[in-house]
Structure formats: structure tokens, C-alpha cells
Design an enzyme around this catalytic site. Structure first.
Site, PDB file in Angstrom:
ATOM      1  N   GLY A  61      66.949   0.406 118.319  1.00  0.00           N
ATOM      2  CA  GLY A  61      65.736  -0.226 118.667  1.00  0.00           C
ATOM      3  C   GLY A  61      65.318  -0.983 116.962  1.00  0.00           C
ATOM      4  O   GLY A  61      66.337  -0.843 116.095  1.00  0.00           O
ATOM      5  N   ASP A  65      58.248  10.023 108.874  1.00  0.00           N
ATOM      6  CA  ASP A  65      58.765   9.542 109.764  1.00  0.00           C
ATOM      7  C   ASP A  65      59.832  10.073 108.781  1.00  0.00           C
ATOM      8  O   ASP A  65      61.030  10.851 110.076  1.00  0.00           O
ATOM      9  CB  ASP A  65      58.759   8.636 110.582  1.00  0.00           C
ATOM     10  CG  ASP A  65      57.525   8.567 111.675  1.00  0.00           C
ATOM     11  OD1 ASP A  65      57.034   9.567 112.535  1.00  0.00           O
ATOM     12  OD2 ASP A  65      58.130   7.631 111.893  1.00  0.00           O
ATOM     13  N   SER A 102      52.169  11.457 124.237  1.00  0.00           N
ATOM     14  CA  SER A 102      51.523  12.408 122.299  1.00  0.00           C
ATOM     15  C   SER A 102      51.514  13.753 122.701  1.00  0.00           C
ATOM     16  O   SER A 102      50.373  13.994 123.453  1.00  0.00           O
ATOM     17  CB  SER A 102      50.790  11.723 121.750  1.00  0.00           C
ATOM     18  OG  SER A 102      50.533  11.927 120.664  1.00  0.00           O
ATOM     19  N   LEU A 103      52.215  14.199 121.644  1.00  0.00           N
ATOM     20  CA  LEU A 103      52.074  15.456 122.114  1.00  0.00           C
ATOM     21  C   LEU A 103      51.825  16.106 121.023  1.00  0.00           C
ATOM     22  O   LEU A 103      51.696  17.157 120.284  1.00  0.00           O
ATOM     23  CB  LEU A 103      54.016  16.667 121.733  1.00  0.00           C
ATOM     24  CG  LEU A 103      54.806  16.292 122.954  1.00  0.00           C
ATOM     25  CD1 LEU A 103      55.998  16.432 122.799  1.00  0.00           C
ATOM     26  CD2 LEU A 103      54.263  17.008 123.990  1.00  0.00           C
ATOM     27  N   SER A 104      51.165  15.287 119.765  1.00  0.00           N
ATOM     28  CA  SER A 104      50.929  15.469 118.350  1.00  0.00           C
ATOM     29  C   SER A 104      48.603  16.064 119.039  1.00  0.00           C
ATOM     30  O   SER A 104      49.179  16.846 117.575  1.00  0.00           O
ATOM     31  CB  SER A 104      49.881  13.845 117.843  1.00  0.00           C
ATOM     32  OG  SER A 104      51.233  13.507 117.395  1.00  0.00           O
ATOM     33  N   ALA A 138      59.606   3.363 114.421  1.00  0.00           N
ATOM     34  CA  ALA A 138      60.320   4.227 113.888  1.00  0.00           C
ATOM     35  C   ALA A 138      61.894   3.706 113.331  1.00  0.00           C
ATOM     36  O   ALA A 138      62.115   5.097 112.445  1.00  0.00           O
ATOM     37  CB  ALA A 138      60.362   4.914 115.443  1.00  0.00           C
ATOM     38  N   GLY A 198      63.800  14.626 120.357  1.00  0.00           N
ATOM     39  CA  GLY A 198      62.811  14.157 119.305  1.00  0.00           C
ATOM     40  C   GLY A 198      61.864  14.433 119.032  1.00  0.00           C
ATOM     41  O   GLY A 198      61.186  14.719 117.706  1.00  0.00           O
ATOM     42  N   LYS A 213      53.043   0.972 113.933  1.00  0.00           N
ATOM     43  CA  LYS A 213      53.905   1.704 112.095  1.00  0.00           C
ATOM     44  C   LYS A 213      53.215   0.265 111.799  1.00  0.00           C
ATOM     45  O   LYS A 213      53.199   0.905 110.578  1.00  0.00           O
ATOM     46  CB  LYS A 213      54.410   2.727 113.076  1.00  0.00           C
ATOM     47  CG  LYS A 213      54.826   3.439 113.808  1.00  0.00           C
ATOM     48  CD  LYS A 213      56.056   4.182 113.223  1.00  0.00           C
ATOM     49  CE  LYS A 213      55.490   5.726 114.043  1.00  0.00           C
ATOM     50  NZ  LYS A 213      56.523   6.451 114.834  1.00  0.00           N
TER      51      LYS A 213
END
Length: 500
Positions: free
Chosen positions: A355, A331, A239-241, A359, A465, A295
């Protein structure tokens, strides 16, 4: 050296020639302590290394460690060798980290008596802490292994209790699940927290780099009033959050921190960490970012959800307001913003969604509202058909032979391509991609997936992304704080992270 800092940079020189460069590199971070793992040193150079390190004792608070393999050390060390090491250690060292079975061999005023458990969690952490306090020492350190944020709760509760006692306390949950204990520990009374020089130089599982401890998480500025936010998921290391929200908090001058939480037991986390009345950790949780696989399943644990989440059937953002947990979905908006910059009018556009998770639901919801003609491609036929039915669109089984040439927009909403076990895979390796298509990969790490590379080589326009990540993250920040975040701050932070 920063005497006010509780960050301790651990270095593990293997040769005498490594010692000074590593010490200088660690010193440049201006930590409060530097730990030298002498158990990593070549045995024939050990005595010379200790002598050399003694020259640095006036420059920083040095902690000497000589840990046998059974306690997490780098090599097997006999008891005789351990006795000789501690007997010869210079008094100039600020402290020494010594295992409980070797305390009697060490004459030092600042002994840190430590115990490590690499198998899991002892039956009674408080009992073990009490046992170790029987030794004459400055601090008691216990490091245990955790595989889920919920399993770290006993570690945290023990720290909160024992940090008020006669001995200084260092309680650590090792592994990805325990990173948050390393970051928040000093703000709740831990004597110090261990950090690595970089991700590849960690001396224990779950260590955070010293630069991230200092600059990203601002460990030495956190206190009991700090508002807590975090991202929950499994896996979570990609995660880059944290690199989005921590710079935004700092830029806005807010006493807040954003942490990664590896969560497998979702209900246990919500009840044990977040919900007022049941939480056990005493943290000031104000918000969560939710990623795979939670989610959809988190919805039933919330007090209410807004229209964006209801429409998407998935939640990626939670805000705690007046004791109520409210779910949102950013999202969909985050997905549309970069897509509409390339395709302003999506009405009638043929879109393939790869998918069937949370998401994918958000993307499908957004495309449906824009009038796009979408098809769901999923390996899980049951989940895929259910998703397509919810939005009255077509379904096709996701496989290597899928022909995507007829689609205008192709979106990868699967974890295929994500750094780790799926990194060298593509969701549709044999897909027929071509110029005129827009290919959007929601995977954020690595920035250039095999899927994007194939699309780029085929002449398609690609959207990484990170574009969706930035857009949805800025919306999350606005929901939590009521203010608009600086996009350039986020872009600069992510660029630095991806370049490291």
C-alpha cells in the site's frame, strides 16, 4: 418502558405470530417509544395484528405507522386501505405517524405528520417544515437522504431552529452519512430518535441499533454541553473507533461522545463542522480520528502538526485546542507496539509494506526509525515510488505474482480484505508465505481476513489489525483527555462488538 428515554424502537412484524416476540424484544431495551410498522404485516392478518397490538398500549408508548411504498413503506397500499386502517385504529395508541396526504383521515391527538425524500434534499427544508406545521399535529417529521456529512448540515440547522417552535420536531438524515443526526438529535430538541432491534432489522437506512443507542452512544445522557469527537472517512461503516472511545469516555465519567462521520468533502466538513468561526452546526468538537482517504489531504487544513505527523507525512488524529486544529499521528506508535512484542529488534529486518496511503506512510516511518530494510509494494506506481523515495527504500509493483518469501515482516496497509466489496479478496493471493514470517494486516473488520488466514495456514505468525487499532486508539484518548485509558475496557468492548 423508560418514559425519560427518547429512543423509539421500530419493529416491522410480517406475520401476526411475529408481533408479540418483537414487541417483547423491543421492550427489553426499555425505550421511550415503540413504533409498529403495520405496513410490513401480511394484509390478511392486519386487523388481527392491530387488535393484538392494542393489548400492549398500557405497557409502552406505541406509535402506529402504515406507510405506503412511495413513502418508504414495505408494500403498495391503496388510499382506501389507508383510510380503513386509520379509521379502525384503537385510541390506546400513544401516537400515529401519518403522511401529509393522509392527515385528514386520522383522528388522533398525537399525530406525527411525516414527509420522506429518498432522492436527496428538498430545496428548502425550513419551507417544507413550515408547510407541514399547517396541519393540526403534535410533531412534524422530515426524513431526507444524505450521501455525505456536509449534505446533512441543512437538516441539522432546521432541527435547531424548529425544535424551538410550537410543534415538536423530528429531523432525520437517512443513510450512513446521517447516523450522527439520529444520535445527537434528542440532545438538540428532537422529540425522539428511531432505532432498530439490530443491524439486520432496520426499517430505514442508517438506523442504529437500540442497544448501541442506549449503551454505546448513551443517547439519553447527551446534552448541549456534550463534547463531540468522531471518526471521519469514506467508507466509514466498518470503523470500530466508536467502540473504543465511547466506552473509554463512559469509564472516565466524561460528558463526551464519539460519532462516525461519512466524509467525502473534507474541507467542507472541517469548515462546516469543526473550525471555530466557520462551523454551522453548533457542536462542541474537541477531536477527530482520521481514516482513509483523508490522512494526507487533511494536513493542509490544520493549523499545525506535531513531530509524529510530520515524520509520517500523515495525520490520523486531530485535537482542537483554543481554536487551533493540531494534527498527530498515533498510527506509527500503534503499529510498533504489537509488532515489537513479536520482533523486539527491527534493525535490519526485511519488511514488505503493501500500500501507499496514509497508513502505509505511518508504518514505513516507524520501520525506518527502527532501522528496518523496507520495500513498498503498491498498485499505484506513481504513489508507491513517491512513498519509497520519501523514505529512501525500494519499490515494487503490487500484483498477484509477488514473491514475499524473502521478507521477515509483511504488512497489509491496503483496504483489500475489508468488509464489503473487498472482503473476499487478498492483496497478494499467490504470495509465498511461510513459518518464521510475521504477517500484520491493518484491516480491522473482519478480524480474520483471507490474507491472515492464508498466513496462519502457512505457519506464519499473524497480527490482526485490531491490535494496532487498540494501541493507537489509547494514544488518541490520552492526547484528547490528558488521561490514560483502560485497555481492558477497550478489549471487552471490541470483543463484544465482533461477537455480535
Amino acid at each position: 418502558m423508560n418514559v425519560a428515554s427518547k429512543i423509539c424502537v421500530a419493529i416491522a412484524p410480517k406475520r401476526l405470530s411475529d408481533l408479540e416476540p418483537l414487541f417483547r424484544e423491543a421492550s427489553a431495551v426499555e425505550p421511550g417509544f415503540i413504533e409498529i410498522r403495520f405496513d410490513a404485516m401480511e394484509p390478511s392478518e392486519l386487523a388481527a395484528a392491530v387488535k393484538k397490538a392494542s393489548e400492549f398500549t398500557q405497557l409502552c408508548r406505541l406509535i402506529a405507522t402504515f406507510r405506503p411504498k412511495g413513502e418508504g413503506g414495505f408494500r403498495a397500499i391503496s388510499d382506501d386501505e389507508r383510510r380503513d386502517f386509520w379509521a379502525a385504529l384503537s385510541e390506546g395508541f400513544w401516537g400515529c405517524d401519518v403522511e401529509s396526504d393522509a392527515v385528514s383521515w386520522v383522528e388522533h391527538k398525537n399525530k406525527i405528520v411525516s414527509r420522506h425524500d429518498f432522492e436527496g434534499m428538498p430545496a428548502s427544508l425550513e419551507g417544507l417544515f413550515a408547510e407541514l406545521t399547517e396541519f393540526e399535529c403534535k410533531a412534524v417529521k422530515i426524513a431526507v437522504t444524505a450521501d455525505d456529512a456536509v449534505s446533512t448540515i441543512p437538516v441539522w440547522k432546521t432541527l435547531l431552529t424548529e425544535s424551538k417552535g410550537d410543534r415538536d420536531a423530528i429531523l432525520i438524515a437517512m443513510g450512513e452519512a446521517g447516523k450522527w443526526t439520529r444520535i445527537l438529535g434528542p440532545s438538540r430538541g428532537s422529540l425522539l430518535t428511531y432505532a432498530s432491534l439490530d443491524a439486520g432489522a432496520a426499517t430505514a437506512s442508517g438506523q442504529v441499533s437500540a442497544m448501541e443507542m442506549r449503551d454505546l452512544y448513551r443517547v439519553d445522557e447527551l446534552n448541549k454541553d456534550t463534547r463531540i469527537y468522531g471518526v471521519i472517512g469514506d467508507p466509514i461503516g466498518q470503523s470500530l473507533s466508536p467502540n473504543i472511545h465511547n466506552p473509554l469516555f463512559a469509564n472516565a465519567g466524561l460528558n463526551a461522545v464519539f460519532l462516525p462521520f461519512l466524509v467525502k468533502d473534507l474541507r467542507g466538513f472541517i469548515d462546516g463542522f469543526v473550525r471555530l468561526g466557520t462551523e454551522q452546526c453548533g457542536l462542541n468538537f474537541d477531536g477527530l480520528s482520521v481514516t482513509m482517504p483523508h490522512k494526507v489531504s487533511i494536513i493542509e487544513m490544520l493549523d499545525e502538526i506535531d513531530e509524529t505527523a510530520a515524520r509520517a507525512g500523515a495525520v490520523n488524529t486531530v485535537s482542537s485546542v483554543g481554536g487551533k486544529l493540531i494534527g498527530y499521528n498515533t498510527d506509527a506508535a500503534g503499529f510498533l507496539l504489537p509488532l515489537k512484542a513479536r520482533v523486539p529488534d527491527l534493525n535490519g529486518v526485511r519488511a514488505a509494506i503493501l500500500g501507499a496511503g496514509g497508513a502505509a506512510r505511518a508504518c514505513l516511518s516507524a520501520l525506518s526509525n527502527e532501522g528496518a530494510d523496507s520495500t513498498v509494494f503498491a498498485r499505484d506506481e506513481s504513489a508507491g515510488r513517491a512513498l519509497s523515495a520519501a523514505f529512501s527504500c525500494d519499490f515494487a509493483k503490487l500484483c498477484e505474482g509477488n514473491d514475499l518469501s524473502a521478507f521477515d515482516v509483511i504488512v497489509n496497509a491496503t483496504p483489500i480484505g475489508m468488509r464489503g466489496e473487498f472482503e473476499h479478496l487478498s492483496p497478494v493471493p499467490e504470495a509465498s508465505l511461510h513459518a518464521g514470517q510475521v504477517v500484520f494486516d491493518l484491516v480491522t473488520s473482519p478480524a480474520e481476513t483471507l490474507f491472515l488466514a492464508a498466513a496462519r495456514n502457512a505457519g506464519a505468525e499473524v497480527i490482526p489489525g485490531v491490535e494496532m487499532l487498540i494501541a493507537q486508539g489509547l494514544r488518541q484518548f490520552e492526547i484528547w483527555t490528558g488521561t490514560v485509558g483502560d485497555e481492558q475496557v477497550v478489549r471487552a468492548s471490541l470483543a463484544a462488538k465482533m461477537a455480535s
